[in-house]
Design an enzyme around this catalytic site. Structure first.
Site, PDB file in Angstrom:
ATOM      1  N   ASP A 184       8.517   0.668  -1.776  1.00 57.92           N
ATOM      2  CA  ASP A 184       8.410   1.506  -0.575  1.00 57.92           C
ATOM      3  C   ASP A 184       9.380   2.689  -0.680  1.00 57.92           C
ATOM      4  O   ASP A 184       8.998   3.861  -0.475  1.00 57.92           O
ATOM      5  CB  ASP A 184       8.749   0.619   0.642  1.00 57.92           C
ATOM      6  CG  ASP A 184       8.362   1.216   1.978  1.00 57.92           C
ATOM      7  OD1 ASP A 184       7.744   2.294   1.998  1.00 57.92           O
ATOM      8  OD2 ASP A 184       8.687   0.592   3.005  1.00 57.92           O
ATOM      9  N   ASP A 194       5.477   2.459 -13.456  1.00 57.37           N
ATOM     10  CA  ASP A 194       6.006   2.890 -12.167  1.00 57.37           C
ATOM     11  C   ASP A 194       4.823   3.394 -11.344  1.00 57.37           C
ATOM     12  O   ASP A 194       4.110   4.316 -11.760  1.00 57.37           O
ATOM     13  CB  ASP A 194       7.016   4.020 -12.406  1.00 57.37           C
ATOM     14  CG  ASP A 194       7.734   4.413 -11.128  1.00 57.37           C
ATOM     15  OD1 ASP A 194       7.183   4.181 -10.027  1.00 57.37           O
ATOM     16  OD2 ASP A 194       8.839   4.959 -11.233  1.00 57.37           O
TER      17      ASP A 194
HETATM   18  N1  AR6 Z   1       6.435   0.715  -9.178  1.00 61.60           N
HETATM   19  C1  AR6 Z   1       5.848  -0.487  -9.260  1.00 61.60           C
HETATM   20  N2  AR6 Z   1       6.419  -1.615  -8.787  1.00 61.60           N
HETATM   21  C2  AR6 Z   1       7.640  -1.502  -8.225  1.00 61.60           C
HETATM   22  C3  AR6 Z   1       8.318  -0.275  -8.086  1.00 61.60           C
HETATM   23  C4  AR6 Z   1       7.671   0.873  -8.605  1.00 61.60           C
HETATM   24  N3  AR6 Z   1       8.214   2.081  -8.530  1.00 61.60           N
HETATM   25  N4  AR6 Z   1       9.514  -0.508  -7.464  1.00 61.60           N
HETATM   26  C5  AR6 Z   1       9.584  -1.838  -7.232  1.00 61.60           C
HETATM   27  N5  AR6 Z   1       8.465  -2.445  -7.688  1.00 61.60           N
HETATM   28  P1  AR6 Z   1       9.241  -4.928  -3.010  1.00 61.60           P
HETATM   29  P2  AR6 Z   1       7.900  -6.660  -1.038  1.00 61.60           P
HETATM   30  C6  AR6 Z   1       8.082  -3.860  -7.670  1.00 61.60           C
HETATM   31  O1  AR6 Z   1      10.556  -5.548  -2.677  1.00 61.60           O
HETATM   32  O2  AR6 Z   1       8.361  -7.886  -1.725  1.00 61.60           O
HETATM   33  C7  AR6 Z   1      10.730  -2.889   1.165  1.00 61.60           C
HETATM   34  O3  AR6 Z   1      12.050  -2.643   1.583  1.00 61.60           O
HETATM   35  C8  AR6 Z   1       9.190  -4.863  -7.487  1.00 61.60           C
HETATM   36  O4  AR6 Z   1       9.883  -5.106  -8.719  1.00 61.60           O
HETATM   37  O5  AR6 Z   1       9.180  -3.460  -3.165  1.00 61.60           O
HETATM   38  O6  AR6 Z   1       6.487  -6.592  -0.544  1.00 61.60           O
HETATM   39  C9  AR6 Z   1       9.707  -2.720   2.271  1.00 61.60           C
HETATM   40  O7  AR6 Z   1      10.101  -1.720   3.191  1.00 61.60           O
HETATM   41  C10 AR6 Z   1       8.399  -6.088  -7.044  1.00 61.60           C
HETATM   42  O8  AR6 Z   1       7.844  -6.746  -8.186  1.00 61.60           O
HETATM   43  O9  AR6 Z   1       8.108  -5.313  -1.906  1.00 61.60           O
HETATM   44  C11 AR6 Z   1       9.698  -4.066   2.916  1.00 61.60           C
HETATM   45  O10 AR6 Z   1      10.743  -4.211   3.857  1.00 61.60           O
HETATM   46  C12 AR6 Z   1       7.258  -5.486  -6.234  1.00 61.60           C
HETATM   47  O11 AR6 Z   1       7.263  -4.075  -6.543  1.00 61.60           O
HETATM   48  C13 AR6 Z   1       9.922  -5.003   1.757  1.00 61.60           C
HETATM   49  O12 AR6 Z   1      10.628  -4.253   0.771  1.00 61.60           O
HETATM   50  C14 AR6 Z   1       7.376  -5.646  -4.740  1.00 61.60           C
HETATM   51  O13 AR6 Z   1       8.735  -5.627  -4.356  1.00 61.60           O
HETATM   52  C15 AR6 Z   1       8.619  -5.459   1.140  1.00 61.60           C
HETATM   53  O14 AR6 Z   1       8.882  -6.435   0.179  1.00 61.60           O
END
Ligand code: AR6
Length: 176
Positions: free
Chosen positions: A37, A13
């Site tokens: 985020d 995480d």
């Molecule tokens: N630690 C590490 N990785 C994580 C965590 C965490 N705590 N939580 C999720 N992931 P995403 P994007 C992973 O959707 O595709 C947001 O709403 C997750 O499983 O967070 O760049 C923003 O505001 C995935 O593999 O980011 C934008 O609107 C990775 O992080 C949008 O999402 C990225 O997933 C950005 O989308």
């Protein structure tokens, strides 16, 4: 300089990482969202959103920096990856730019350790196998050009993502 001593891939995480900076996969508003985020804003506390409001957003491929507030990390680097639209809309260049601008900004702030999530591979739908290649290529090329960064972590949230990012590093015989 040995890249395998600097670049690592782990399942975890990102909000728990004890590093100088964690990278947020944000959106253009920088005003929070779901996924990583949402987790970062929740863990950092409401002051993070207050500071983000002063930044006026961020174009895709660029990065902005704030304090980490209640996070173990001192800094949060907010970058915006591309939304996947089939691959012919500059997605690869924009994802590369998101990693590179985060690294450049980190060095401007004398950051030595930094943790990245899988930018764009969640809600933004970027194919993880391609995103992993671009992430590792960009970081390795950046390090080869000379940098003061000592610890760069790719933090994967699940085994599926871990398989792709760690394979990419292993292919270059860099996995420690
Ligand atoms: N630690 C590490 N990785 C994580 C965590 C965490 N705590 N939580 C999720 N992931 P995403 P994007 C992973 O959707 O595709 C947001 O709403 C997750 O499983 O967070 O760049 C923003 O505001 C995935 O593999 O980011 C934008 O609107 C990775 O992080 C949008 O999402 C990225 O997933 C950005 O989308």
């Amino acid at each position: 300089m040995n890249i395998s001593d600097i670049l690592s891939v782990t399942i975890g995480d990102i909000v728990e990482q004890e590093v100088d900076a964690i990278v947020n996969a944000a959106n253009n508003s920088l005003l929070g969202g779901g996924g990583v985020d949402g987790a970062i804003h929740f863990a950092a506390g409401p002051q993070l959103l207050e500071e983000c409001r002063t930044l006026g957003g961020c174009p895709t491929g660029e990065a902005r920096i704030t304090k980490g507030y209640m996070l173990p990390a001192k800094w949060v680097i907010h970058t915006v990856g591309p939304i996947w639209k089939g691959g012919n809309h500059g997605e690869e260049q924009l994802l590369t730019a998101a990693y590179k601008s985060s690294l450049i900004l980190a060095e401007e702030y004398d950051i030595k350790s930094i943790a990245f999530p899988g930018i764009s591979i969640g809600a933004y739908g970027f194919p993880v196998e391609r995103a992993a290649v671009l992430a590792v290529n960009t970081i390795v090329e950046y390090l080869m050009a000379g940098s003061e960064l000592e610890d760069i972590r790719l933090i994967c949230f699940n085994k599926n993502a871990y398989a792709f990012y760690s394979d990419e590093v292993r292919k270059r015989n860099l996995l420690r």
